[in-house]
Design a protein around this motif. Structure first.
Motif, mmCIF file in Angstrom:
data_model
loop_
_atom_site.group_PDB
_atom_site.id
_atom_site.type_symbol
_atom_site.label_atom_id
_atom_site.label_comp_id
_atom_site.label_asym_id
_atom_site.label_seq_id
_atom_site.Cartn_x
_atom_site.Cartn_y
_atom_site.Cartn_z
ATOM 1 N N ARG A 96 -2.294 15.254 4.637
ATOM 2 C CA ARG A 96 -2.148 15.269 3.187
ATOM 3 C C ARG A 96 -1.546 16.873 2.633
ATOM 4 N N PHE B 217 -8.567 7.251 1.048
ATOM 5 C CA PHE B 217 -8.249 7.151 2.562
ATOM 6 C C PHE B 217 -9.748 7.389 3.052
ATOM 7 N N TYR C 36 -6.970 8.932 -8.236
ATOM 8 C CA TYR C 36 -6.663 9.214 -6.788
ATOM 9 C C TYR C 36 -6.310 7.763 -6.009
ATOM 10 N N ASP C 37 -5.515 8.035 -4.968
ATOM 11 C CA ASP C 37 -5.465 7.165 -3.926
ATOM 12 C C ASP C 37 -6.373 7.497 -2.909
ATOM 13 N N ASN D 178 1.899 10.563 2.071
ATOM 14 C CA ASN D 178 1.564 9.544 1.193
ATOM 15 C C ASN D 178 -0.027 8.747 1.849
ATOM 16 N N VAL D 179 -0.678 8.211 1.127
ATOM 17 C CA VAL D 179 -1.935 7.799 1.671
ATOM 18 C C VAL D 179 -1.530 6.597 2.765
ATOM 19 N N ILE E 56 -4.723 12.451 -3.305
ATOM 20 C CA ILE E 56 -5.374 11.539 -2.129
ATOM 21 C C ILE E 56 -6.795 12.127 -1.991
#
Length: 284
Positions: free
Chosen positions: A135, A85, A82-83, A140-141, A4
């Motif tokens: 994180r 945010f 990556y995810d 999770n995101v 993330i």
């Protein structure tokens, strides 16, 4: 679960080492003097900003970056698996949130979550720190975004300004409030509520009265109802005021390490002016 990446804009007003500690990507917003544009934290800092205002008698304006900047940054991290945010300055205070969302719609791939902080300065920074902690806990995101969205409604933000000149010239308060505040020699307290700035109180006299008024809001809510893990003090060259607030908070039993002091960046500084100071925290 994907890695993330946390991304913000330069108004989050955290210290540089904090961005590095939590591996946060910072998108620099712009400070504009006429046709000249400067990237916050990169091309100009708060000291340089106020020096130019004083020496050249120029008053700057601020602006977001175009959506393409976010497209490029989002794609860079999506390509690395990556995810993403993102949380930054609130959508009622800047076009930055809209630019990030436009980028999201253009990309239309991967997992990207964007949350409206409905706030500014280290209030957004406080949400970022909480996101980084989540994180580290393995969230999770989506879990991070949902929790930060919830916390954004529990933020308390108060800023005491030397005067209303910068807020007025930046279009943040009306002419009537500006001239009234000037006439009574007040140090107005600005509150952020529902994503908007408003003059909350206008204590007259020395700046310490405004500081005590902000602390009274902290006392009124009560330490038992406040998340004391991170209490933020952000200022624009108001070191003595920051030390005063820190001392009062420590007298309440808040550990020194839980009090986070930072300097405003040039975008926030454009609108608040020198000697501004704020206290920012989350109510449980």
């Amino acid at each position: 679960m994907n890695k993330i990446k946390l991304i913000t804009d330069s108004t989050s007003d955290l210290r540089r080492e904090t961005y590095e500690q939590y591996d946060i990507e910072v998108v620099s917003l712009l400070v504009n003097f006429g046709e000249e544009s400067f990237r916050d934290l990169v091309d100009i800092d708060l000291k340089q900003l106020y020096a130019r205002c004083e020496n050249k008698k120029e008053f700057p304006k601020t602006s977001s970056v175009p959506p393409q900047v976010f497209v490029d940054i989002f794609n860079k991290y999506l390509d690395q698996g990556y995810d993403i945010f993102f949380v930054g300055i609130g959508k009622e205070l800047s076009l930055t949130y809209n630019a990030a969302n436009m980028a999201l719609k253009e990309i239309n791939r991967g997992k990207i979550r964007i949350v409206d902080s409905a706030n500014l300065s280290s209030a957004s920074g406080l949400l970022l720190i909480r996101a980084a902690e989540l994180r580290e806990q393995g969230k999770n995101v989506d879990e991070i975004a949902d929790e930060i969205e919830r916390l954004s409604h529990h933020l308390h933000v108060y800023f005491a300004v030397e005067n209303l000149e910068f807020l007025y010239r930046g279009g943040r308060v009306s002419a009537g409030k500006y001239f009234l505040g000037t006439m009574i020699h007040a140090h107005p307290i600005i509150k952020v509520s529902n994503g908007k700035l408003s003059v909350y109180k206008t204590p007259k006299g020395k700046m310490v009265k405004a500081l005590d008024e902000m602390l009274n809001e902290f006392y009124r809510i009560g330490p038992d109802k406040i998340d004391l893990g991170h209490v933020m003090i952000t200022h624009a060259f108001a070191d003595d005021s920051a030390a005063y607030i820190k001392k009062k908070l420590m007298e309440m039993g808040i550990p020194e390490n839980n009090i986070y002091i930072s300097m405003a960046g040039s975008v926030i500084g454009t609108h608040c002016g020198p000697n501004t100071i704020g206290i920012l925290f989350i109510e449980k």
